[in-house]
Design an enzyme around this catalytic site. Sequence first.
Site, PDB file in Angstrom:
ATOM      1  N   TYR A 144     -98.715 -68.466  22.433  1.00 12.57           N
ATOM      2  CA  TYR A 144     -97.949 -69.173  23.456  1.00 12.57           C
ATOM      3  C   TYR A 144     -97.172 -70.285  22.784  1.00 12.57           C
ATOM      4  CZ  TYR A 144     -96.958 -71.937  27.646  1.00 12.57           C
ATOM      5  OH  TYR A 144     -96.334 -72.630  28.649  1.00 12.57           O
ATOM      6  N   ASP A 246     -96.488 -73.293  14.811  1.00 12.00           N
ATOM      7  CA  ASP A 246     -96.707 -74.022  16.052  1.00 12.00           C
ATOM      8  C   ASP A 246     -98.148 -74.534  16.012  1.00 12.00           C
ATOM      9  OD1 ASP A 246     -97.267 -74.881  18.584  1.00 12.00           O
ATOM     10  OD2 ASP A 246     -96.225 -73.239  19.602  1.00 12.00           O
ATOM     11  N   LYS A 274    -100.260 -82.341  22.001  1.00  8.20           N
ATOM     12  CA  LYS A 274    -101.691 -82.457  22.327  1.00  8.20           C
ATOM     13  C   LYS A 274    -102.416 -83.527  21.506  1.00  8.20           C
ATOM     14  CE  LYS A 274    -101.820 -77.874  24.288  1.00  8.20           C
ATOM     15  NZ  LYS A 274    -102.286 -77.643  25.628  1.00  8.20           N
TER      16      LYS A 274
HETATM   17  N1  PMP Z   1     -97.404 -74.114  21.829  1.00  9.41           N
HETATM   18  C1  PMP Z   1     -98.727 -74.032  21.882  1.00  9.41           C
HETATM   19  C2  PMP Z   1     -99.464 -73.413  20.727  1.00  9.41           C
HETATM   20  C3  PMP Z   1     -99.432 -74.500  22.990  1.00  9.41           C
HETATM   21  O1  PMP Z   1    -100.751 -74.394  23.032  1.00  9.41           O
HETATM   22  C4  PMP Z   1     -98.711 -75.087  24.059  1.00  9.41           C
HETATM   23  C5  PMP Z   1     -99.427 -75.616  25.298  1.00  9.41           C
HETATM   24  N2  PMP Z   1    -100.622 -75.037  25.618  1.00  9.41           N
HETATM   25  C6  PMP Z   1     -97.331 -75.171  23.953  1.00  9.41           C
HETATM   26  C7  PMP Z   1     -96.711 -74.683  22.836  1.00  9.41           C
HETATM   27  C8  PMP Z   1     -96.516 -75.805  25.050  1.00  9.41           C
HETATM   28  O2  PMP Z   1     -96.809 -77.169  25.119  1.00  9.41           O
HETATM   29  P1  PMP Z   1     -96.542 -77.991  26.467  1.00  9.41           P
HETATM   30  O3  PMP Z   1     -97.504 -77.488  27.494  1.00  9.41           O
HETATM   31  O4  PMP Z   1     -96.811 -79.422  26.076  1.00  9.41           O
HETATM   32  O5  PMP Z   1     -95.115 -77.779  26.835  1.00  9.41           O
END
Ligand code: PMP
Length: 443
Positions: A144, A246, A274
């Site tokens: 994701y 990511d 995060k």
């Molecule tokens: N990349 C990864 C690996 C994530 O875990 C997340 C959120 N769970 C995102 C992108 C998107 O981040 P956000 O919810 O802060 O937009």
Amino acid sequence: MSINYAASDALYKRASHVIPGGVSSNNRANWQPHPLFYQKAQGAYVWDVDGNKYIDYVLGRGPLITGHSHPRILDAIARQYQAGQFFAGQTELEIVLAEKITNLVPGAEMVRFCNSGSEAVHVALRLARSATGREKIIRFEGHYHGWFDNIAWGFNAPDDTDRDTGALMAMSRGQPVGDAGNILSLCWNDADALERLISSQAQDIAAVVTEPIMFNSFWSNIPPATGYLARVRALCDHYRIPLIFDEIQTGFRTDIGGAQARYGVTPDITTFAKALGGPVCLAAVCGKEPYMRLLAGGPTLHTGTYNAFPPFLAGAITNLDILAENSGAALAKIHLMSESLRAGLQDIATGTTLPMQVRSSPGAVTTTFRATSSVARDYRAARREINQPLLAMWHAALQARGVRITPEGLWYVSTAHGVPDIDYSLEQAAAAVAMLEQARRRL
Ligand code: PMP
């Protein structure tokens, strides 16, 4: 075991009239028995509006690596709130935080701040496209990277499609179909498949984007196969394609230098959010100078009214200080606690007739229920034969016993979790499993 959610229930019904689904993120809708409402949090604990107390392993879905309401972080935020909020200009705080990140993270030579993980990924893709003049992005099923139109493709694939080409599915209705033309989605952890794809289309590929640990999608927490990331790096080097990690899940949790430090593979561009900020909304894109300098004036754009909000920078600086000080003692404690949790949950899984499986990466544990004992290496395998009803019952049974995990079975650990919390949680997990066994016998 009965638990009272009456006040949450009433608020949920009220919310549903004015907030679609009663939630502000679709990820919050899938809660048992319905989305709950909360009133306060401290350390490893949260209280819902019915007064139920939980040991919290959700931690805001990852950010709260230093626990809820850490006094040093709250103090740093409050002091900066008093000193000034928006300047639409620079503060020394952003230099301090950027210097900390560049000192900690191997692939971070320069940093830009933004507000959410989705935004950070958006910047990273733009940098890669700007640098290469190409448009196609290779990504992996089950990874994701946020909900924006240009990347929210190929998370999922119908089981019967070819593993190599992966039929692209949009994550949402309302996404322009044209965006799919720039995405190539593959099964992860298969370097040969990646090589086949890259070698056939190298001249069109702007970037390979990957989570270094397949951490985030439902039922996963799957490590890279030995040597896999190094091969991805070598392929990108060979074909001169930027590699994006990511690290929005793994950043400052798997290792203080990110998963890239743990695995010794340095990407060209990295995204963080995060655990970078702890209790504040902050994200960053960082990378090697030639990519990052594209943003230093000229035609490659990254803007944002809320970027580098000073009170949040102050909070994030203190959050990273807490993790890094005393040679990383706080993160070492998190890893120790999560390993105890993993080992205890594995004992429970070994001792039950339920098809329970436990996976982990440093600082986070995943529990799931599947009708196969094979160990998944990619998302399709992880998803196959998942027992959703059991997973939902497990989530609800733990919650009723004061242990709060995500509906997908993920347990994040923070500096605030101590041995008594882990011990209590394992006792409750054993009781929840016994209850599920009984329920299954009655079916
Ligand atoms: N990349 C990864 C690996 C994530 O875990 C997340 C959120 N769970 C995102 C992108 C998107 O981040 P956000 O919810 O802060 O937009």
